[in-house]
Scaffold this active site. Sequence first.
Site, PDB file in Angstrom:
ATOM      1  N   TYR A 124      -6.632   6.907   3.438  1.00 52.31           N
ATOM      2  CA  TYR A 124      -6.760   5.839   2.452  1.00 52.31           C
ATOM      3  C   TYR A 124      -6.029   4.570   2.911  1.00 52.31           C
ATOM      4  CZ  TYR A 124      -5.582   2.621  -1.081  1.00 52.31           C
ATOM      5  OH  TYR A 124      -5.420   1.434  -1.720  1.00 52.31           O
TER       6      TYR A 124
ATOM      7  N   GLU B 191       0.821  -1.214   0.000  1.00 50.70           N
ATOM      8  CA  GLU B 191       0.000   0.000   0.000  1.00 50.70           C
ATOM      9  C   GLU B 191       0.850   1.258   0.000  1.00 50.70           C
ATOM     10  OE1 GLU B 191      -2.976   0.368  -0.673  1.00 50.70           O
ATOM     11  OE2 GLU B 191      -3.676  -1.698  -0.563  1.00 50.70           O
TER      12      GLU B 191
ATOM     13  N   ASP C  69      -9.476   6.186  -3.222  1.00 50.86           N
ATOM     14  CA  ASP C  69      -8.267   6.563  -3.950  1.00 50.86           C
ATOM     15  C   ASP C  69      -8.689   7.111  -5.315  1.00 50.86           C
ATOM     16  OD1 ASP C  69      -9.129   4.341  -5.273  1.00 50.86           O
ATOM     17  OD2 ASP C  69      -7.135   3.615  -5.708  1.00 50.86           O
TER      18      ASP C  69
END
Length: 407
Positions: A120, A37, A138
């Site tokens: 996020y 991520e 996102d």
Amino acid sequence: MLNKALLQRRLLAWYRRHQRDLPWRRTRDPYAIWVSEIMLQQTQVATAIPYYERFLRRFPHVRALARAPMERVLKSWEGLGYYSRARNLRRAAQIVLAEHGGRLPEEPEALRKLPGIGRYTAGAISSIAFDRDEPVLDGNVIRVLCRVFLIRANPKSARTQKRLWKLAEELLPAGHASFFNQALMDLGATICMPSHPHCDRCPLRQAPIRCRGKACLAPTSMPAEAVPHGRGAACCALAVPRGPIGSPGGLCRAFAKGMQEKLPLRVARKAIPHYDVAVGIIRKGGKILIDRRKPEGLLGGLWEFPGGKKQGGESLEECLVREVREELGVRVRVLRPLARVRHAYSHFRVTLHPFDCGWVSGRPRAIACAEWRWVAPRQLGRFAFPAANRRILACIGAVPEMRGKRI
DNA sequence: AATCCGGGGTA
DNA sequence: TACCCAGGATT
């Protein structure tokens, strides 16, 4: 809200068939998902994959990363950009090791306390690694939601962001946030793309309809998405929808209006400046002088060739002599230009002008840098350089694996 | 709310 | 060329 349950079913059914095979989807290790991520922040999937594989080999768990020297972490990040991500990731690993016994917390609120993890990423880790019902928003999700719900406001405004987060949360099917979030992102990446979206393949375009063929065995009670596709079976499961665009069953309001390519609204960005930068390949006794940037700020902690931005009213050669003196207290003689390297950053552009230089006088001092070193050309590959500097390395033939590559 | 922070892919 | 990308931190 449109037909929420139908949208959830469609998206999850589509995801089961069409999800991308990505390395971080082959693991349930929260650390690995975390690393992915961070790498995927403002970075395309295809770019991140080789970095991800190598990073996990070098730092397979939190403890390995927490105890690794920053130099080695930066070298692993070399070329990926946004180097503060690497600094934050390592620092966060140290915090996780010291305060959470080496295990990532599951709640978004706790995750967000770690450096480099915002709203996020907290939602992504919490939902994907820990199966919690947390939303993500996102660039992909923003685009899908703006189109499905025909949101014509500026998606970057605080007001619209709030609205989009609320939508992303309300849409979550209880217990399936992990797949649902990833389905939204995959849809945005492979179907609902910024330009020329593949609406003809979109599971939200319109309800699949049952054919009237006699061979079709699909019972009318069966949800179309659950029907197997095949001859002599339920041949209508994936039948091409008929009827006018936007007819009942279509789940995308932008497509119904033919506005999918106009959304999300693009806001004009400011003109970005351009700089000319002179850099010196300063040679002395077969070695080359490099310096390391200060740990914070642009390209923090990376190594580079001495030099800097040209000011109005000075030549590139004058600029280089001045910059090397200001940076390292060294006097050099500019010998000859080597190349021109153009490079684009997110918020400005540069043209690098590397020059062969000779050392004249002065022992280097770390005046406007963190440290300096005389290095044999063959050793330059051990240091982490920004991408534009790597191209200079290539043009002086210092890095064997880059010899002969395009500059 | 605006700005800063890289690099690469794509049409 | 211009836009976009599994954004976050700082001011």
